[in-house]
Design an enzyme around this catalytic site. Structure first.
Site, PDB file in Angstrom:
ATOM      1  N   ASP A  10       0.849  -1.198   0.000  1.00 58.20           N
ATOM      2  CA  ASP A  10       0.000   0.000   0.000  1.00 58.20           C
ATOM      3  C   ASP A  10       0.887   1.252   0.000  1.00 58.20           C
ATOM      4  OD1 ASP A  10      -2.345   1.687   0.542  1.00 58.20           O
ATOM      5  OD2 ASP A  10      -1.498   1.844   2.558  1.00 58.20           O
ATOM      6  N   ASP A  12      -0.330   5.252   0.847  1.00 50.31           N
ATOM      7  CA  ASP A  12      -0.569   6.235   1.903  1.00 50.31           C
ATOM      8  C   ASP A  12      -0.824   5.546   3.239  1.00 50.31           C
ATOM      9  OD1 ASP A  12      -0.850   8.686   3.103  1.00 50.31           O
ATOM     10  OD2 ASP A  12      -2.247   9.469   1.627  1.00 50.31           O
TER      11      ASP A  12
END
Length: 259
Positions: A10, A12
């Site tokens: 991932d 953010d």
């Protein structure tokens, strides 16, 4: 923790937090690169193109290549083009989604008479855009949304996300869209296809339980939760299906891998 042959990662909350660096992120990627371990960045952000994601990562001191980025826009375009080559589309969204759709040979139109209505995050959304999307779905267009994130973290705080915009059309038409991004299997299966490995050899790394960790659980991939973003360790301990591993940050993951 076992040494996985590849990682889905991932952005953010895991690699950075808005405009802030996260300690351990650059070090983790450096470790993977040094050991020639494949990894892909899997993001629900449909507004950015892979090249733009790479620029952001490099600003954070993280080495990355465009072919290591899988966005919800890319997965959406591939999903539609495989099902309906050359289909016509009315879209809400940014340049990342627009370019992904056109590069897959899909025809963008500015009216409701289309095969598909596609909604991605559109920070210039208007009533008229939502009206055309609503009319398109009512006319029978297939309804697709890049992701169901109802809010997104920005410098000002949590702002309306793509799921919030999508919900306007859903509420108005009574039609539920097909969601492409995490935690749905569509984007994850695309990333796994690119890696070409057995899913038992891959781990999903992320901070947010409802998207990142659930995306791994939904495709039977081991999950590594990092406590550098949204979901806390205390919240993780309350989940009926916990992640495979949880760590304070990616520095701790490196220490585990070096054991």
């Amino acid at each position: 923790m076992k040494n996985y042959k590849a990682y889905l990662i991932d952005l953010d909350g895991t690699m950075y937090k808005g405009t802030e660096e996260i300690d351990g992120a650059a070090q983790f990627i450096e470790y993977l690169n040094q050991h020639q371990i494949p990894h892909l960045y899997v993001t629900n952000n449909s507004t950015k193109e892979p090249e733009e994601v790479v620029v952001k990562l490099k600003e954070m001191g993280i080495s990355a290549q465009p072919n290591e980025v899988v966005t919800s826009a890319m997965a959406t375009a591939e999903f539609i083009s495989e099902a309906s080559p050359g289909a016509s589309v009315y879209m809400l969204g940014g340049s990342g989604l627009k370019n992904a759709l056109t590069s897959h040979g899909l025809e963008l139109k500015n009216d409701e008479f289309v095969d598909y209505v596609v909604i991605g995050l559109d920070e210039a959304v208007t009533y008229e855009k939502l009206a055309i999307a609503t009319l398109g779905v009512r006319q029978g267009a297939k309804f697709i949304s890049t992701n169901q994130d109802v809010s997104i973290p920005k410098e000002r705080g949590f702002l309306p996300g793509n799921g919030a915009i999508t919900s306007v059309v859903t509420v108005s038409t009574g039609v539920q869209p097909v969601f492409i991004g995490k935690p749905e299997p569509i984007i994850m299966n695309k990333a796994l296809d690119i890696l070409g490995l057995d899913r038992t050899e891959v781990a999903m790394v992320g901070d947010l339980y409802d998207t990142d960790i659930m995306s791994g659980i939904n495709v039977d991939v081991d999950t590594i939760h990092v406590q550098t973003g949204v979901t806390t360790k205390e919240e993780i301990e309350q989940k009926s299906v916990p992640p495979t591993h949880t760590f304070k940050d990616l520095n701790e993951v490196i220490k585990e891998l070096e054991k």
